[in-house]
Design an enzyme around this catalytic site. Structure first.
Site, PDB file in Angstrom:
ATOM      1  N   CYS A  13       0.393  -1.124  -0.176  1.00 47.96           N
ATOM      2  CA  CYS A  13      -0.061   0.165   0.328  1.00 47.96           C
ATOM      3  C   CYS A  13       0.637   1.195  -0.057  1.00 47.96           C
ATOM      4  O   CYS A  13       1.778   1.486   0.204  1.00 47.96           O
ATOM      5  CB  CYS A  13      -1.289  -0.313   1.443  1.00 47.96           C
ATOM      6  SG  CYS A  13       0.211  -0.192   2.796  1.00 47.96           S
TER       7      CYS A  13
ATOM      8  N   ALA B 146       3.026   1.592   2.853  1.00 49.66           N
ATOM      9  CA  ALA B 146       4.488   0.749   2.843  1.00 49.66           C
ATOM     10  C   ALA B 146       5.546   1.484   1.768  1.00 49.66           C
ATOM     11  O   ALA B 146       6.215   1.626   2.139  1.00 49.66           O
ATOM     12  CB  ALA B 146       4.171  -0.775   1.843  1.00 49.66           C
TER      13      ALA B 146
ATOM     14  N   ARG C 133      11.494  -5.769   6.277  1.00 45.20           N
ATOM     15  CA  ARG C 133      12.712  -4.782   5.325  1.00 45.20           C
ATOM     16  C   ARG C 133      13.666  -4.802   5.773  1.00 45.20           C
ATOM     17  O   ARG C 133      14.018  -4.443   7.323  1.00 45.20           O
ATOM     18  CB  ARG C 133      11.501  -3.613   4.872  1.00 45.20           C
ATOM     19  CG  ARG C 133      12.696  -2.961   4.038  1.00 45.20           C
ATOM     20  CD  ARG C 133      11.630  -2.198   2.384  1.00 45.20           C
ATOM     21  NE  ARG C 133      12.147  -1.426   1.610  1.00 45.20           N
ATOM     22  CZ  ARG C 133      13.114  -0.424   1.716  1.00 45.20           C
ATOM     23  NH1 ARG C 133      13.453   0.147   3.303  1.00 45.20           N
ATOM     24  NH2 ARG C 133      13.288   0.145   1.175  1.00 45.20           N
TER      25      ARG C 133
ATOM     26  N   HIS D 146       5.585   6.255  -2.767  1.00 47.19           N
ATOM     27  CA  HIS D 146       6.699   7.312  -2.405  1.00 47.19           C
ATOM     28  C   HIS D 146       6.789   8.290  -3.350  1.00 47.19           C
ATOM     29  O   HIS D 146       8.097   8.530  -3.077  1.00 47.19           O
ATOM     30  CB  HIS D 146       7.427   6.011  -4.362  1.00 47.19           C
ATOM     31  CG  HIS D 146       7.712   4.803  -3.975  1.00 47.19           C
ATOM     32  ND1 HIS D 146       7.737   3.773  -4.829  1.00 47.19           N
ATOM     33  CD2 HIS D 146       7.966   3.798  -2.868  1.00 47.19           C
ATOM     34  CE1 HIS D 146       7.900   2.266  -5.010  1.00 47.19           C
ATOM     35  NE2 HIS D 146       8.070   2.605  -3.318  1.00 47.19           N
TER      36      HIS D 146
HETATM   37 FE1  CFM Z   1      12.789  -0.010  -5.571  1.00 48.18          FE
HETATM   38 FE2  CFM Z   1      12.399  -1.753  -6.013  1.00 48.18          FE
HETATM   39 FE3  CFM Z   1      10.723  -0.656  -4.136  1.00 48.18          FE
HETATM   40 FE4  CFM Z   1      13.263  -1.244  -3.085  1.00 48.18          FE
HETATM   41 FE5  CFM Z   1      12.276  -3.462  -1.623  1.00 48.18          FE
HETATM   42 FE6  CFM Z   1      11.285  -3.720  -4.153  1.00 48.18          FE
HETATM   43 FE7  CFM Z   1       9.994  -2.304  -2.836  1.00 48.18          FE
HETATM   44 MO1  CFM Z   1      10.364  -4.552  -1.704  1.00 48.18          MO
HETATM   45  S1  CFM Z   1      14.175  -1.820  -4.946  1.00 48.18           S
HETATM   46  S2  CFM Z   1      12.403   0.477  -3.412  1.00 48.18           S
HETATM   47  S3  CFM Z   1      14.414  -1.579  -1.517  1.00 48.18           S
HETATM   48  S4  CFM Z   1      10.967  -0.326  -6.123  1.00 48.18           S
HETATM   49  S5  CFM Z   1      12.115  -4.467  -3.005  1.00 48.18           S
HETATM   50  S6  CFM Z   1      11.799  -3.693  -6.261  1.00 48.18           S
HETATM   51  S7  CFM Z   1       9.778  -4.530  -3.714  1.00 48.18           S
HETATM   52  S8  CFM Z   1      10.766  -2.361  -0.675  1.00 48.18           S
HETATM   53  S9  CFM Z   1       8.884  -0.098  -2.990  1.00 48.18           S
HETATM   54  C1  HCA Z   2       6.545  -3.531   1.032  1.00 48.30           C
HETATM   55  C2  HCA Z   2       8.085  -4.216   1.620  1.00 48.30           C
HETATM   56  C3  HCA Z   2       8.575  -5.786   0.529  1.00 48.30           C
HETATM   57  C4  HCA Z   2       8.034  -6.513   1.025  1.00 48.30           C
HETATM   58  C5  HCA Z   2       8.376  -7.201   0.117  1.00 48.30           C
HETATM   59  C6  HCA Z   2       7.695  -8.875   0.246  1.00 48.30           C
HETATM   60  C7  HCA Z   2       9.717  -5.582   1.270  1.00 48.30           C
HETATM   61  O1  HCA Z   2       6.218  -3.075  -0.419  1.00 48.30           O
HETATM   62  O2  HCA Z   2       5.907  -3.361   1.554  1.00 48.30           O
HETATM   63  O3  HCA Z   2       6.600  -9.154   0.189  1.00 48.30           O
HETATM   64  O4  HCA Z   2       8.656 -10.260   0.706  1.00 48.30           O
HETATM   65  O5  HCA Z   2      11.188  -6.207   0.058  1.00 48.30           O
HETATM   66  O6  HCA Z   2      10.378  -5.912   1.858  1.00 48.30           O
HETATM   67  O7  HCA Z   2       8.783  -4.664  -0.931  1.00 48.30           O
END
Ligand code: CFM
Ligand code: HCA
Length: 539
Positions: free
Chosen positions: A55, A58, A89, A187
């Site tokens: 969401c 998150a 995370r 983001h």
């Molecule tokens: Fe960029 Fe990602 Fe994301 Fe990420 Fe992550 Fe991710 Fe995420 Mo999980 S590189 S910031 S550190 S888009 S692993 S592929 S899904 S938390 S919002």
């Molecule tokens: C998030 C964080 C997450 C979740 C990872 C997962 C991460 O999107 O809330 O579903 O295993 O990297 O910690 O993307």
């Protein structure tokens, strides 16, 4: 083995008509004979379809804001939101001043029913006061969860009053989970406030050292940022700030002093990159430190940007030494991995970034996708380098790389120009669709039903995604590698990261464990049947 249009149709035919129409636009079989393949992305998930998405809260608090270590991040909402976005995370942080590293704390207002009925503003103000008293942080963030927006708590007003009371910045993020369609909205909310309230909020005008860069979209999962920094520092770069892995409020304030912004994860932080370019004229360069080749290309492009012969030479020295050191180790692991296939489904950038590293191990990605990326992350952007005269200097021409608008400009020697044009037009922002081979599948917002169906057809040797779908797939007897949290391993970025990744992936294949797992469908009969003509389809 690739997927045929007929097989794809069969998967889609199991959906009710409306769902089928929607999902069809999110799945592509790569076909390079088509000029442009369009995939629908960043649209609402169909309720009940079992998505892996998260969401807005998150994306804002969990991903972008949470890793800033010298700030205390308060989740205004139920304890679960705070806990999940903190505990899972793996963004690591070290601090020279251990009293100013709050990354190990999860702070929440723990909203209860009475707060929902009578409002949670007073409770939030009290929590801020307690945080100041106990931790004495440099700054505080308040992050809204769904109920906060629903009951109308004014977190902006509470934060403003607290800021006046305590004399430290208290930033309110209205990142209620329901905003937008995924993490992506969060983001954007986070980027806007970090830019508005922190970056440049200082008298400092000079970067703390030469070749000053910011590392954007690098979250130090499993220590990735530290491994990248190790190499950058050795070459001679000054890392002004990292956004936001192992990042800090204090460093972020000076981010505007850097000469170049590196963008690792484009999806989560392109907004800051673009705002920094607009406000301070700092160009940005898309980099990728996942995999040896991508790391080498990124280091070379950075050196070319600064155009300093000594820096270029040092870059080449470090590359040569690192490759000589790690390639023999990786070659050993490659023997175990060669010829295997992978699924690579991650959030908004890793589904693309990890394909190169898989390829270096001899593993082909046969299905990839993003949970919440936008169309440009799939399709890339058409980049046409064009030369424009430099206004400030007669001698050093500028190279403007343009797409729809000016993206960044590079002051380099004319000799390097041609070489650079080549590299940039290749590596600048290729997007996932360019990475995949013909016949393989690209799926946006992959759900559990589609996961199982594509597994039956493509039978991957390894499945890389996140925690939500990992165990179902492991129970099918397929090894899984989480590419969000790295399953407690890492770093996977940079040169040493490539070794760790090769070791872990080879270990998955070499483990005898998988031979002891009997997939459930081999023991139990499955209830599968065809609907009679005209009967309502259930899904
Ligand atoms: Fe960029 Fe990602 Fe994301 Fe990420 Fe992550 Fe991710 Fe995420 Mo999980 S590189 S910031 S550190 S888009 S692993 S592929 S899904 S938390 S919002
Ligand atoms: C998030 C964080 C997450 C979740 C990872 C997962 C991460 O999107 O809330 O579903 O295993 O990297 O910690 O993307």
């Amino acid at each position: 083995m690739a997927v045929s249009e007929e097989q794809l149709q069969e998967i889609l035919n199991r959906y009710p008509d409306k769902v089928k129409k929607g999902r069809k636009k999110h799945i592509l079989i790569k076909d390079s004979s088509q000029a442009k393949q369009v995939i629908e992305a960043n649209t609402r998930t169909i309720p009940g379809i079992i998505t892996n998405r998260g969401c807005a809260y998150a994306g804002c608090k969990g991903v972008v804001v949470g890793p800033l270590k010298d700030m205390v991040h308060i989740t205004h909402g139920p304890v679960g939101c705070g806990y999940y976005s903190w505990g899972t995370r793996r963004n690591k942080a070290k601090s020279d001043d251990p009293t100013k590293n709050f990354i190990n704390y999860c702070v929440t207002t723990d909203m209860q029913e009475s707060d929902i009925v009578f409002g949670g503003e007073k409770k939030l103000a009290k929590v801020i006061d307690e945080v100041v008293e106990i931790f004495k942080p440099n700054a505080i963030t308040v992050n809204a969860t769904c109920p906060v927006g629903l009951i109308g708590d004014d977190i902006g007003a509470v934060a403003k009053a607290a800021q006046e009371r305590h004399g430290i910045p208290v930033l309110a993020f209205s990142c209620e989970g329901y905003k937008g369609v995924s993490q992506s909205a969060g983001h954007h909310i986070a980027n806007n406030i970090l830019m508005d309230r922190i970056i440049g909020d200082t008298d400092v005008e000079e970067a703390p050292g030469p070749y000053a860069i910011n590392m954007l979209g690098e979250y130090n999962i499993g220590g990735d940022a530290w491994e990248i920094e190790r190499t950058l520092k050795e070459i001679g770069y000054t890392v002004v700030s990292t956004m936001t892995g192992d990042g800090s409020y204090e460093h972020l304030r000076n981010a505007h002093t850097a000469s170049l912004n590196l963008v690792q994860c484009h999806r989560s932080i392109n907004y800051i990159a673009e705002m920094l370019e607009k406000k301070y004229g700092t160009p940005w360069l898309k980099v990728n430190f996942i995999g040896i080749e991508a790391t080498i290309n990124s280091l070379r492009e950075m050196a070319l940007y600064f155009g300093d012969e000594a820096l270029i030479q040092k870059t080449e020295e470090v590359i040569a030494r690192e490759v000589a050191r790690i390639q023999p180790i990786i070659d050993q692991y490659r023997k175990v991995c060669e010829g295997k296939t992978a699924f690579c489904f991650v959030g908004g950038s890793r589904g693309h970034h990890y394909q190169g590293m898989y390829r270096e191990l001899g593993i082909e990605t046969v299905l990839a996708g993003y949970e919440f990326a936008h169309r440009d992350d799939y399709e890339g952007r058409q980049v046409i380098p064009e030369i424009k005269p430099d206004a400030d200097s007669k001698n050093i021409p500028e190279l403007h790389v343009t797409a729809d608008e000016k993206r960044f400009c590079l002051k380099i020697s004319p000799e390097k120009m041609e070489e650079l044009k080549q590299k940039i037009s290749l590596s600048y922002y290729a997007g996932m669709n360019c990475e995949m081979k013909d016949g393989y599948v690209i799926v946006d917002d992959l759900n559990h039903y589609e996961t199982e169906e594509f597994i039956k057809i493509l039978k991957p040797d390894i499945f890389s995604s996140g925690i939500k779908d990992k165990y179902v797939v492991q129970k099918m007897g397929i090894p899984s590698k989480q590419l969000h949290s790295y399953d407690y391993s890492g770093p996977y970025a940079g040169f040493n990261g490539a070794v760790n990744f090769a070791r872990d992936i080879a270990m998955s294949f070499a483990s005898p464990t998988w031979n002891f797992i009997v997939p459930p469908w081999k023991n139990e009969p499955l209830l599968e049947g065809k609907m009679a003509e005209g009967e309502e389809k259930a899904c």
